[in-house]
Design a protein around this motif. Structure first.
Motif, PDB file in Angstrom:
ATOM      1  N   TYR A 151       0.812  -1.010   0.070  1.00 59.40           N
ATOM      2  CA  TYR A 151      -0.118  -0.083   0.158  1.00 59.40           C
ATOM      3  C   TYR A 151       0.816   1.252  -0.031  1.00 59.40           C
ATOM      4  CZ  TYR A 151      -3.591   3.110   2.208  1.00 59.40           C
ATOM      5  OH  TYR A 151      -4.209   4.406   2.466  1.00 59.40           O
ATOM      6  N   ALA A 152       1.837   1.401   0.682  1.00 57.89           N
ATOM      7  CA  ALA A 152       2.673   2.440   1.001  1.00 57.89           C
ATOM      8  C   ALA A 152       3.474   2.737  -0.455  1.00 57.89           C
ATOM      9  CB  ALA A 152       3.715   2.103   1.876  1.00 57.89           C
ATOM     10  N   ALA A 153       3.818   1.454  -1.157  1.00 55.24           N
ATOM     11  CA  ALA A 153       4.408   1.556  -2.323  1.00 55.24           C
ATOM     12  C   ALA A 153       3.587   2.064  -3.278  1.00 55.24           C
ATOM     13  CB  ALA A 153       4.994   0.088  -3.055  1.00 55.24           C
ATOM     14  N   GLY A 154       2.381   1.887  -3.149  1.00 49.58           N
ATOM     15  CA  GLY A 154       1.286   2.597  -4.067  1.00 49.58           C
ATOM     16  C   GLY A 154       1.205   3.867  -3.875  1.00 49.58           C
ATOM     17  N   ILE A 155       1.280   4.435  -2.740  1.00 43.39           N
ATOM     18  CA  ILE A 155       1.184   5.872  -2.412  1.00 43.39           C
ATOM     19  C   ILE A 155       2.352   6.630  -2.796  1.00 43.39           C
ATOM     20  CG2 ILE A 155       1.375   7.319  -0.259  1.00 43.39           C
ATOM     21  CD1 ILE A 155      -0.306   5.449   1.152  1.00 43.39           C
ATOM     22  N   ALA A 156       3.503   5.899  -2.737  1.00 45.05           N
ATOM     23  CA  ALA A 156       4.863   6.574  -3.260  1.00 45.05           C
ATOM     24  C   ALA A 156       4.884   6.783  -4.623  1.00 45.05           C
ATOM     25  CB  ALA A 156       6.080   5.498  -2.750  1.00 45.05           C
ATOM     26  N   ARG A 157       4.162   5.710  -5.579  1.00 44.93           N
ATOM     27  CA  ARG A 157       4.287   5.852  -6.930  1.00 44.93           C
ATOM     28  C   ARG A 157       3.312   6.887  -7.215  1.00 44.93           C
ATOM     29  NH1 ARG A 157       7.182   4.596 -11.570  1.00 44.93           N
ATOM     30  NH2 ARG A 157       5.612   4.068 -13.094  1.00 44.93           N
ATOM     31  N   ALA A 158       2.496   7.187  -6.694  1.00 41.06           N
ATOM     32  CA  ALA A 158       1.612   8.098  -7.261  1.00 41.06           C
ATOM     33  C   ALA A 158       1.988   9.501  -6.576  1.00 41.06           C
ATOM     34  CB  ALA A 158       0.015   7.996  -6.461  1.00 41.06           C
ATOM     35  N   GLY A 159       3.134   9.502  -5.852  1.00 39.81           N
ATOM     36  CA  GLY A 159       3.621  10.918  -5.576  1.00 39.81           C
ATOM     37  C   GLY A 159       3.989  11.252  -3.980  1.00 39.81           C
ATOM     38  N   GLY A 160       3.114  10.400  -3.354  1.00 39.08           N
ATOM     39  CA  GLY A 160       2.926  10.641  -1.953  1.00 39.08           C
ATOM     40  C   GLY A 160       4.132  10.339  -1.263  1.00 39.08           C
ATOM     41  N   THR A 161       3.960  10.568   0.150  1.00 36.25           N
ATOM     42  CA  THR A 161       5.193  10.254   1.031  1.00 36.25           C
ATOM     43  C   THR A 161       4.784   9.331   2.233  1.00 36.25           C
ATOM     44  OG1 THR A 161       6.138  12.527   0.803  1.00 36.25           O
ATOM     45  CG2 THR A 161       6.860  11.242   2.473  1.00 36.25           C
ATOM     46  N   PRO A 162       4.833   8.114   2.130  1.00 39.50           N
ATOM     47  CA  PRO A 162       4.445   6.993   2.940  1.00 39.50           C
ATOM     48  C   PRO A 162       5.326   6.655   4.139  1.00 39.50           C
ATOM     49  CG  PRO A 162       4.959   5.899   1.142  1.00 39.50           C
ATOM     50  CD  PRO A 162       5.130   7.323   0.673  1.00 39.50           C
ATOM     51  N   VAL A 163       4.925   6.756   5.365  1.00 38.62           N
ATOM     52  CA  VAL A 163       5.844   6.271   6.515  1.00 38.62           C
ATOM     53  C   VAL A 163       5.060   4.990   7.328  1.00 38.62           C
ATOM     54  CG1 VAL A 163       6.878   6.997   8.802  1.00 38.62           C
ATOM     55  CG2 VAL A 163       6.613   8.494   6.663  1.00 38.62           C
ATOM     56  N   VAL A 164       5.819   3.888   7.152  1.00 33.40           N
ATOM     57  CA  VAL A 164       5.260   2.730   7.701  1.00 33.40           C
ATOM     58  C   VAL A 164       5.981   2.331   9.001  1.00 33.40           C
ATOM     59  CG1 VAL A 164       4.683   0.229   7.161  1.00 33.40           C
ATOM     60  CG2 VAL A 164       4.849   2.011   5.244  1.00 33.40           C
ATOM     61  N   ALA A 165       5.036   2.080   9.708  1.00 27.17           N
ATOM     62  CA  ALA A 165       5.629   2.066  11.257  1.00 27.17           C
ATOM     63  C   ALA A 165       5.048   0.855  11.891  1.00 27.17           C
ATOM     64  CB  ALA A 165       5.408   3.117  12.299  1.00 27.17           C
ATOM     65  N   THR A 166       6.279  -0.140  12.451  1.00 22.30           N
ATOM     66  CA  THR A 166       5.923  -1.203  13.396  1.00 22.30           C
ATOM     67  C   THR A 166       6.837  -2.083  13.782  1.00 22.30           C
ATOM     68  OG1 THR A 166       4.005  -3.155  13.591  1.00 22.30           O
ATOM     69  CG2 THR A 166       5.272  -3.203  11.690  1.00 22.30           C
ATOM     70  N   THR A 167       6.797  -3.151  14.508  1.00 24.37           N
ATOM     71  CA  THR A 167       7.722  -3.789  15.152  1.00 24.37           C
ATOM     72  C   THR A 167       8.696  -4.447  14.383  1.00 24.37           C
ATOM     73  OG1 THR A 167       6.312  -3.823  17.105  1.00 24.37           O
ATOM     74  CG2 THR A 167       8.085  -5.303  17.098  1.00 24.37           C
ATOM     75  N   ALA A 168       9.812  -4.715  14.569  1.00 33.29           N
ATOM     76  CA  ALA A 168      10.612  -5.066  13.558  1.00 33.29           C
ATOM     77  C   ALA A 168      10.360  -6.851  13.058  1.00 33.29           C
ATOM     78  CB  ALA A 168      12.227  -5.359  14.320  1.00 33.29           C
ATOM     79  N   SER A 169      10.174  -7.395  14.404  1.00 34.83           N
ATOM     80  CA  SER A 169       9.747  -9.055  13.802  1.00 34.83           C
ATOM     81  C   SER A 169       8.422  -8.866  13.249  1.00 34.83           C
ATOM     82  CB  SER A 169       9.755  -9.756  15.229  1.00 34.83           C
ATOM     83  OG  SER A 169       8.482  -9.004  16.214  1.00 34.83           O
ATOM     84  N   PHE A 170       7.371  -7.984  13.225  1.00 29.31           N
ATOM     85  CA  PHE A 170       6.348  -8.052  12.453  1.00 29.31           C
ATOM     86  C   PHE A 170       6.684  -7.717  10.815  1.00 29.31           C
ATOM     87  CE2 PHE A 170       3.677  -6.543  16.256  1.00 29.31           C
ATOM     88  CZ  PHE A 170       3.721  -7.595  16.849  1.00 29.31           C
ATOM     89  N   PHE A 171       7.560  -7.017  10.629  1.00 28.43           N
ATOM     90  CA  PHE A 171       7.970  -6.699   9.265  1.00 28.43           C
ATOM     91  C   PHE A 171       8.574  -7.877   8.595  1.00 28.43           C
ATOM     92  CE2 PHE A 171       8.528  -1.876  10.158  1.00 28.43           C
ATOM     93  CZ  PHE A 171       7.605  -1.641   9.567  1.00 28.43           C
ATOM     94  N   GLN A 172       8.828  -8.799   9.154  1.00 31.10           N
ATOM     95  CA  GLN A 172       9.331 -10.142   8.437  1.00 31.10           C
ATOM     96  C   GLN A 172       8.162 -10.615   7.707  1.00 31.10           C
ATOM     97  OE1 GLN A 172      12.062 -11.191  12.472  1.00 31.10           O
ATOM     98  NE2 GLN A 172      10.235 -12.559  12.013  1.00 31.10           N
ATOM     99  N   ARG A 173       6.586 -10.339   8.374  1.00 31.25           N
ATOM    100  CA  ARG A 173       5.950 -10.608   7.334  1.00 31.25           C
ATOM    101  C   ARG A 173       5.821 -10.155   5.973  1.00 31.25           C
ATOM    102  NH1 ARG A 173       1.694 -12.812  10.724  1.00 31.25           N
ATOM    103  NH2 ARG A 173       0.148 -11.528   9.835  1.00 31.25           N
ATOM    104  N   ALA A 174       6.418  -9.277   5.758  1.00 31.39           N
ATOM    105  CA  ALA A 174       6.519  -8.447   4.467  1.00 31.39           C
ATOM    106  C   ALA A 174       7.620  -8.461   3.627  1.00 31.39           C
ATOM    107  CB  ALA A 174       6.015  -6.830   4.586  1.00 31.39           C
ATOM    108  N   TYR A 175       8.269  -9.664   4.025  1.00 30.75           N
ATOM    109  CA  TYR A 175       9.697  -9.749   3.284  1.00 30.75           C
ATOM    110  C   TYR A 175       9.601  -9.418   1.735  1.00 30.75           C
ATOM    111  CZ  TYR A 175      14.554 -10.935   3.095  1.00 30.75           C
ATOM    112  OH  TYR A 175      15.897 -10.997   3.138  1.00 30.75           O
ATOM    113  N   ASP A 176       8.594 -10.443   1.005  1.00 29.59           N
ATOM    114  CA  ASP A 176       8.418 -10.327  -0.231  1.00 29.59           C
ATOM    115  C   ASP A 176       8.110  -8.896  -0.893  1.00 29.59           C
ATOM    116  OD1 ASP A 176       8.384 -11.547  -2.863  1.00 29.59           O
ATOM    117  OD2 ASP A 176       6.068 -11.124  -2.983  1.00 29.59           O
ATOM    118  N   GLN A 177       7.208  -7.999  -0.013  1.00 32.32           N
ATOM    119  CA  GLN A 177       6.898  -6.643  -0.532  1.00 32.32           C
ATOM    120  C   GLN A 177       7.798  -5.842  -0.283  1.00 32.32           C
ATOM    121  OE1 GLN A 177       4.709  -8.822   1.275  1.00 32.32           O
ATOM    122  NE2 GLN A 177       3.814  -9.155  -0.694  1.00 32.32           N
TER     123      GLN A 177
END
Length: 729
Positions: A425-451
């Motif tokens: 979702y953040a990548a989509g915002i960035a592609r459209a020219g927005g400035t996304p900031v994604v914030a969460t815990t390090a171990s949770f980010f492992q779930r988004a490795y492919d993204q």
């Protein structure tokens, strides 16, 4: 802090409570108002050593057992802390599950499993919640090393249905010899927002066979529920389970609804109806999160409470309540933070309750630096409509307060427990020219490795990631951030910054979120590792930085080295090394973000401390100076994406040793890259090839080991690093 000595239980569930005196001692914090009505001075919970004991109770004793469990949870929360709200809501359901099903032959899989405290009490581990001396004996999640009744080590979200499908598949393939009976997945409405849960539902419907999905609907995620499915779920509740669309029916699943999710008799009847069913079924139960908390309890009350503040004037200890103080859609219950003023019902504060002993203590690093980041971003919202903060749940834990969320409006998005979606979702915002900031815990980010690889980095998306709880910590094994550097720093095209002060942290944030087209703005994604305990402690006590005192002077940028770059002793001058600029966030674009900073010029030994390990670098340098007369070069690399070859080359002159310190996994981590650099750039003059020593964490999972003990284990102490350095001379 819980200890690291293990769980104290074996897989045979040999633990049992016996003896009236022992039972009474362990129940000394249970309020006398819950004494069983039959007049016996014993307590039911003290007599539960296995699910068989739950089955042996008379039907009219089940409500009393629930009252005792609820009182135990409330007292335990005040004294020890934990995931109390979710467990309070699941008391009756868990008692009913063990009343009806035959664990461990019938396999119960708890999603996330933070609501498994009641399950543990009923499977031989009650003393770990009744006796303060034994609070550390169990983990906060299910764990097969503790009990044969626990199926998996769980701490992440949405996976219970998939895991249950796997158990059921093997049972169906092997037949009666599998030793597996009913398979039950217990999942909450917050967990259902996770995409993998829907993948599990899809597979369950196709696979068929016995599979019971208990859907615990308490109208809450960690914070509020967010997403399009929650409207239809509300209509299902309002209609007694008859409204359409029914998302479970849409998957082809059978469906039952139980409105009285905190009525143990109603739940026993519902589970008996689906026991041994020959096809997948969803049993949707409507429960009350935090059931039994006193909604009138005040902050002052918590400071003086010795046990449960609840007056047990109802059969179960659950107060009559409307459960809601809002209109749909719900976004805030106005609790301040996740550890402040828990109450009954839809309350973010009850997700994680800190013990009373923690009341009034300063913010931990996550909240401290999280609030700081939000305070820096908020003034920009009016002029930057594309600036959006994205939290895949857990906002309060990371200092994203209710007040900030309400003021941010559309500039804040909670996507639910959906890390993969949040990054895409953040990548989509960035592609459209927005400035996304994604914030969460390090171990949770492992779930988004492919993204991180595909949508974010391959597409060079201008996404800023705030990586909380990165590095070593005393957390449980499912929340360890010791692997974040090995993950983020090795993604092509991504930049990982590791600030060592609030000033650098804000400067990094300003640079990472600079509007597209700004001078010196990054060309792709930036991950900022939010500083941890060691950095915050040093900011609060400058003596923990004995070399600089935390005062890093701003320096003009210099592209060339003056003639005085090398001292007579072979040392280098901090003023000559690119990257020594440290400026305010407003001027962050002027600095070279990937250049290392030399904070002390020295010789013989160079100590490079990454992120949270940087204070250790200064402390070690001070010890070398005081005890051995060695003035070490001290370097803050500020990032772990690339090596500053200018600095590494300059260390060849006058430095026999280069020391790297990192508070993360050593194997595959950052320090080994420094070792590899010198190995791969060996020069003929042997005196100009420094010996490199790497200090960091072993590749292992750790569970609730105090941070100080981990540092000792990995040699990350002043004494151990100093001894290793001097041993080599």
């Amino acid at each position: 802090m819980r200890n690291a000595s293990g769980n104290g239980f074996d897989s045979s569930d040999s633990f049992a409570v016996s003896g009236a005196a022992e039972g009474a001692a362990r129940l000394h914090d249970i309020p006398p108002s819950i004494t069983p009505s039959h007049g016996d001075d014993s307590h039911l919970l003290s007599r539960i050593a296995s699910p068989a004991d739950v089955k042996a109770l008379a039907p009219d004793e089940l409500a009393e057992l629930c009252r005792e469990i609820r009182a135990t949870l409330l007292a335990y929360g005040h004294q020890h802390g934990g995931h109390i709200g979710s467990n309070l809501g699941m008391v009756e359901a868990t008692v009913a599950l063990h009343r009806v099903f035959d664990s461990p032959r019938d396999r119960i899989v708890f999603d996330v499993s933070h609501q498994s405290y009641v399950h543990k009490m009923l499977t031989g581990r009650a003393a770990a919640y009744l006796d303060p001396d034994r609070f550390s004996e169990v983990t906060g999640f299910t764990n097969p090393d503790e009990s044969k009744h626990d199926q998996f080590v769980l701490g992440h979200t949405g996976t219970s249905i998939s895991l249950a499908c796997g158990l059921a598949k093997t049972r169906d393939m092997e037949g009666p010899n599998s030793g597996i009976g009913n398979v039950i997945a217990v999942i909450g409405d917050g967990s259902l927002s996770s995409g993998v849960a829907f993948e599990g539902l899809n597979n369950a419907a196709e696979q068929g066979g016995n599979l019971i999905i208990v859907f615990n609907d308490n109208e809450m995620s960690i914070a509020g529920d967010f997403g399009g499915m929650y409207g239809p779920l509300a209509r299902l509740r309002a209609s007694g389970g008859t409204a359409q669309p029914n998302l479970f029916n849409a998957f082809g699943l059978d469906y039952r609804y139980v409105e009285a999710g905190n009525d143990v008799s109603a739940l026993v009847a519902a589970f008996e109806e689906v026991r041994d069913i020959d096809h997948p079924v969803v049993v949707h139960i409507h429960t009350l999160k935090g059931a039994g908390y006193d909604g009138e309890e005040t902050h002052a009350d918590r400071q003086t409470a010795s046990a449960s503040p609840v007056s047990f004037d109802s059969p179960t200890g659950v107060h009559p309540t409307d459960n809601v103080n809002h209109s749909e859609p719900w976004h805030s219950d106005h609790c301040n933070l996740s550890d402040h003023e828990p109450h009954e019902g839809q309350c973010e504060a009850s997700h994680w309750q800190n013990p009373d002993a923690a009341i009034g203590k300063p913010d931990d690093p996550r909240k401290h630096y999280g609030k700081m980041a939000m305070a820096a971003l908020e003034p920009r919202f009016a002029a930057e409509p594309g600036l959006v903060v994205i939290s895949p749940a857990t906002p309060g834990s990371n200092g994203i307060t209710h007040e900030f969320r309400e003021r941010a409006g559309a500039h804040y998005v909670d996507t639910g427990i959906t890390e993969s979606h949040a990054v895409a979702y953040a990548a989509g915002i960035a592609r459209a020219g927005g400035t996304p900031v994604v914030a969460t815990t390090a171990s949770f980010f492992q779930r988004a490795y492919d993204q991180f690889f595909q949508e974010m980095s391959l597409n060079r998306s201008r996404v800023t990631v705030l990586d909380f709880l990165g590095g070593l910590s005393g957390s449980d094994n499912t929340h360890s951030g010791a692997y974040d550097v090995t993950m983020f720093s090795n993604i092509p095209g991504a930049t990982m910054l590791v600030p060592t002060s609030a000033r650098d942290y804000l400067a990094d944030l300003a640079w990472a979120t600079a509007p597209a087209g700004s001078a010196d703005a990054p060309a792709g994604p930036v991950v900022i590792r939010v500083p941890g305990e060691a950095i915050l402690a040093a900011e609060r006590d400058a003596t923990l930085l004995p070399v600089t005192g935390g005062q890093i002077a701003d320096r003009p940028q210099s592209a060339s080295l003056p003639a005085s770059a090398s001292s007579a002793s072979g040392g280098i001058s901090a003023a000559t090394v690119r990257g020594t600029v440290s400026v305010t966030a407003q001027h962050a674009g002027a600095r070279h973000m990937l250049d290392w900073r030399v904070n002390q010029t020295g010789s013989q030994v160079a100590i490079i401390g990454l992120g949270n390990a940087y204070p250790l670098a200064e402390q070690t340098a001070a010890a070398l100076s005081d005890d051995y007369g060695i003035t070490a070069t001290v370097i803050d690399p500020r990032q772990c994406t690339s090596l500053d070859s200018d600095v590494l080359e300059s260390l060849r002159d006058g430095h026999q040793q280069v020391i790297t310190l990192e508070d993360g996994q050593l194997e595959g981590g950052w320090g080994e890259k420094v070792t590899a650099y010198y190995a791969n750039h060996h020069v003929s003059d042997g005196s100009r090839n420094p010996h490199v020593l790497n200090f960091g964490a072993t590749k292992e999972f750790t569970d609730r080991v105090p941070l100080g003990e981990l540092n000792e284990r990995y040699g990350l102490t002043v004494e151990q690093v100093t001894e290793a350095i001097t041993r080599c001379f």
